[in-house]
Design a protein around this motif. Structure first.
Motif, PDB file in Angstrom:
ATOM      1  N   LEU A 108      -0.489  -0.503  14.071  1.00 33.43           N
ATOM      2  CA  LEU A 108      -1.674   0.239  13.627  1.00 33.43           C
ATOM      3  C   LEU A 108      -1.352   1.267  12.549  1.00 33.43           C
ATOM      4  N   ARG A 109      -0.323   2.080  12.781  1.00 37.92           N
ATOM      5  CA  ARG A 109      -0.070   3.170  11.822  1.00 37.92           C
ATOM      6  C   ARG A 109       0.359   2.620  10.459  1.00 37.92           C
ATOM      7  N   PHE A 110       1.069   1.493  10.451  1.00 41.98           N
ATOM      8  CA  PHE A 110       1.500   0.900   9.177  1.00 41.98           C
ATOM      9  C   PHE A 110       0.314   0.282   8.434  1.00 41.98           C
ATOM     10  N   ASP A 111      -0.488  -0.480   9.146  1.00 45.46           N
ATOM     11  CA  ASP A 111      -1.618  -1.176   8.521  1.00 45.46           C
ATOM     12  C   ASP A 111      -2.718  -0.210   8.110  1.00 45.46           C
ATOM     13  N   LEU A 112      -2.925   0.840   8.914  1.00 40.04           N
ATOM     14  CA  LEU A 112      -3.959   1.828   8.581  1.00 40.04           C
ATOM     15  C   LEU A 112      -3.606   2.565   7.301  1.00 40.04           C
ATOM     16  N   LEU A 113      -2.341   2.983   7.183  1.00 42.49           N
ATOM     17  CA  LEU A 113      -1.905   3.700   5.980  1.00 42.49           C
ATOM     18  C   LEU A 113      -1.981   2.797   4.751  1.00 42.49           C
ATOM     19  N   SER A 114      -1.489   1.570   4.879  1.00 40.05           N
ATOM     20  CA  SER A 114      -1.526   0.657   3.737  1.00 40.05           C
ATOM     21  C   SER A 114      -2.954   0.322   3.349  1.00 40.05           C
ATOM     22  N   GLY A 115      -3.823   0.099   4.358  1.00 40.67           N
ATOM     23  CA  GLY A 115      -5.222  -0.180   4.071  1.00 40.67           C
ATOM     24  C   GLY A 115      -5.879   0.945   3.295  1.00 40.67           C
ATOM     25  N   PHE A 116      -5.528   2.188   3.631  1.00 41.14           N
ATOM     26  CA  PHE A 116      -6.092   3.345   2.922  1.00 41.14           C
ATOM     27  C   PHE A 116      -5.598   3.397   1.484  1.00 41.14           C
ATOM     28  N   LEU A 117      -4.297   3.189   1.278  1.00 39.13           N
ATOM     29  CA  LEU A 117      -3.750   3.249  -0.071  1.00 39.13           C
ATOM     30  C   LEU A 117      -4.273   2.103  -0.944  1.00 39.13           C
ATOM     31  N   VAL A 118      -4.433   0.922  -0.352  1.00 44.25           N
ATOM     32  CA  VAL A 118      -4.999  -0.194  -1.117  1.00 44.25           C
ATOM     33  C   VAL A 118      -6.467   0.075  -1.441  1.00 44.25           C
ATOM     34  N   PHE A 119      -7.184   0.719  -0.530  1.00 46.22           N
ATOM     35  CA  PHE A 119      -8.575   1.109  -0.794  1.00 46.22           C
ATOM     36  C   PHE A 119      -8.661   1.993  -2.031  1.00 46.22           C
ATOM     37  N   LEU A 120      -7.716   2.912  -2.196  1.00 48.21           N
ATOM     38  CA  LEU A 120      -7.727   3.799  -3.349  1.00 48.21           C
ATOM     39  C   LEU A 120      -7.547   3.030  -4.652  1.00 48.21           C
ATOM     40  N   ILE A 121      -6.752   1.950  -4.591  1.00 50.76           N
ATOM     41  CA  ILE A 121      -6.582   1.098  -5.771  1.00 50.76           C
ATOM     42  C   ILE A 121      -7.818   0.230  -5.992  1.00 50.76           C
TER      43      ILE A 121
END
Length: 565
Positions: free
Chosen positions: A20-33
């Motif tokens: 969860l913590r890995f996918d949540l963080l990556s999902g947020f950063l990809v959202f910014l892109i």
């Protein structure tokens, strides 16, 4: 061939909660892109900007539960801009009232947008059928060089058209070559004060896109910060300070130079549009159904396969299942007014770099986009279109980078000829004709290099006898080229299921083309990841068409089978 690449990643515990913590963080950063790119791609496609957001939301949330692709990010792609915008403008010109000025792009978009949605729904259904009929592998028959040429032509087109937007102007309608020819006029119009003001923001945004990666390389703490986010954070205050709303009011449209999205919670009906299927009765409509379905499928499959190759855990997506997921999502997208989607390689690579572990990173990226458009639409309305145009100019350059031309030349001069021909024909006509011309030229070159015509249809393969039951030896005759690759791949896969090693003897073939060489290299890595060995022999006497290890090989005489490559 190169040594197989093995994963050094730590063992992965599957499931949502352990990652969860890995996918949540990556999902947020990809959202910014993704957020600014979705807006820019939609605007460049003559769709409402919010349409790009809906595509990524659906791509993240819906495909997550259908596809088994773990690290791909689904959403709108710059590579589809040329197809989608062409559909909108051409269908719009046919549907607009008689006497409509072909240069009146706003009117063409008004009439063409719902017709393009009808095309999108139909293409999505075709992609669903492709997935159900397990036809996803057909995309592997398309030779690589014309596909790369198509992507480069798309990149040049995006640069040419978005260069105008970046500098506060409108690109001319027509074929991409018309926009390229008109570029000098951009500088003539920079004398206008409004254009100069908008251009300041656009040029600044482009400079950030170019220079920020160099800064990140020297300042480690900036590594997770996307350049697109920096562009948005810089361009919004610049647009406010330069009075972009006032600039728009001077031409009767306050939002002319800013992103215009509705408040979904207050006015949901303004955020969606439903398709018009009447365009399907026209030749233009049929042409774009083919382009949406085929080019979208090929691009998505190539991206998905590329992501599989860099997955730290070497997981493989079921291409037919992934195509089914994309088809379902694309059908839904076009039903509500959104852009078509593919598996997007740049955002997928960012997803991996940011530490994503499972497909839930794609899901979270979609949720973040949904929350942003519902709760903070006023922030989106402050983003200048010139900044989005600059991002797309940068994206277009990456698709048509000089490195692509140099790389293709190193593989072989004949590959460069096919590559450039595909680009030129695409720029002067359209994608379908451009890709077809590249494939046709490649077939002609294969004939000139000695490939028999009958070899284009099926691979001529004989299973040689061997004393070792753990090894299968496959002798190939005639030619091993892109059009018979599926037969060759199927034979290798069949014998690799119950053998430890497959030896592919190419000593008697008259030609092995570049596409086959590259795909054999990829298959070697895939089998190695599963503990199997693919060994290619018999090419020592063949003449390579360049010094590149994946160059095409032309047969000169028969060779002994004990010479391995």
């Amino acid at each position: 061939m190169a040594d197989p690449v093995h994963s050094s990643a730590a063992p992965l515990t599957p499931g949502l909660l352990p990652n969860l913590r890995f996918d949540l963080l990556s999902g947020f950063l990809v959202f910014l892109i993704a957020m600014p790119l979705c807006l820019g791609i939609a605007s460049a496609s003559y769709y409402p900007p919010i349409a790009g957001i809906w595509t990524a939301v659906i791509g993240g949330i819906v495909t997550c539960f259908i596809s088994n692709s773990q690290l791909t990010i689904k959403g709108p792609a710059a590579g589809l801009i040329v197809i989608v915008s062409g559909a909108v403008l051409e269908l719009g010109l046919e549907a607009a009232p008689p006497g409509t000025d072909p240069k009146d792009l706003a009117t063409l978009a008004k009439y063409g947008y719902p017709l393009a949605l009808g095309v999108g729904v139909t293409a999505g259904v075709i992609q669903i059928l492709f997935g159900l009929l397990k036809a996803g592998k057909v995309g592997e028959m398309v030779p690589l060089t014309p596909v790369h040429g198509m992507l480069a032509a798309i990149g040049i087109t995006i640069m040419a058209k978005q260069f105008f937007v970046m500098l506060g102007q409108s690109a001319p309608p027509g074929a991409p070559i018309d926009s390229i020819i008109a570029i000098p006029k951009v500088f003539e119009n920079l004398g206008q004060s409004v254009t100069q003001t908008v251009a300041i923001v656009g040029v600044t945004a482009l400079a950030i896109m170019i220079l920020f990666p160099f800064l990140k390389a020297r300042v480690p703490v900036l590594k997770p910060v996307p350049a697109q986010l920096v562009v948005v954070l810089v361009s919004i205050p610049m647009a406010l300070g330069l009075g972009f709303t006032g600039l728009g009011e001077s031409v009767g449209n306050p939002m002319k130079y800013l992103v215009n999205v509705p408040n979904v919670l207050d006015n949901p009906s303004a955020a969606f549009l439903f398709p018009d299927f009447t365009g399907l009765a026209t030749a233009t409509g049929v042409k774009y159904v083919v382009l949406f379905a085929l080019i979208g499928t090929i691009e998505s499959m190539l991206s998905s396969q590329a992501v599989d190759m860099i997955d730290p855990w070497r997981r493989k997506a079921d291409q037919n299942r992934d195509l089914l997921a994309v088809g379902v999502a694309n059908t839904l997208c076009s039903f509500v007014g959104a852009l078509p989607m593919i598996s997007e390689i740049v955002r997928s690579k960012a997803n991996i770099d940011n530490g994503a572990r499972t497909k839930y990173a794609n899901f979270f990226h979609g949720l973040f986009l949904l929350a942003f458009i519902l709760l903070l639409p006023f922030v989106i309305r402050m983003i200048p279109l010139a900044a989005l145009g600059a991002m797309l100019v940068f994206t277009g350059f990456r698709l048509a980078s000089p490195k692509e031309f140099i790389h293709t030349y190193k593989i072989g001069i004949e590959q460069l000829v096919v590559f450039v021909t595909t680009i030129v024909v695409t720029l002067c006509t359209d994608l379908l004709i451009g890709v077809a011309s590249g494939i046709a030229l490649k077939l002609v070159i294969h004939v000139l290099n000695g490939a028999p015509l009958r070899s284009f249809v099926r691979a001529d393969i004989e299973v040689a006898s061997t004393d070792d039951e753990r090894v299968a030896v496959l002798k190939v005759r005639q030619a091993a080229v892109f059009s018979n690759w599926l037969g060759l791949k199927s034979a290798i896969a069949k014998y690799a299921t119950d053998r430890d090693e497959v030896v592919l003897d190419l000593s008697e073939v008259k030609l092995v083309d570049h596409s086959t060489m590259e795909k054999l290299h990829q298959m070697e890595q895939e089998l190695a990841a599963g503990g199997k060995v693919l060994r290619v022999v018999g090419l020592d006497s063949h003449k390579p068409l360049s010094s590149h290890p994946l160059a095409a090989r032309k047969g000169t005489r028969q060779a002994p089978v004990d010479a391995a490559v």
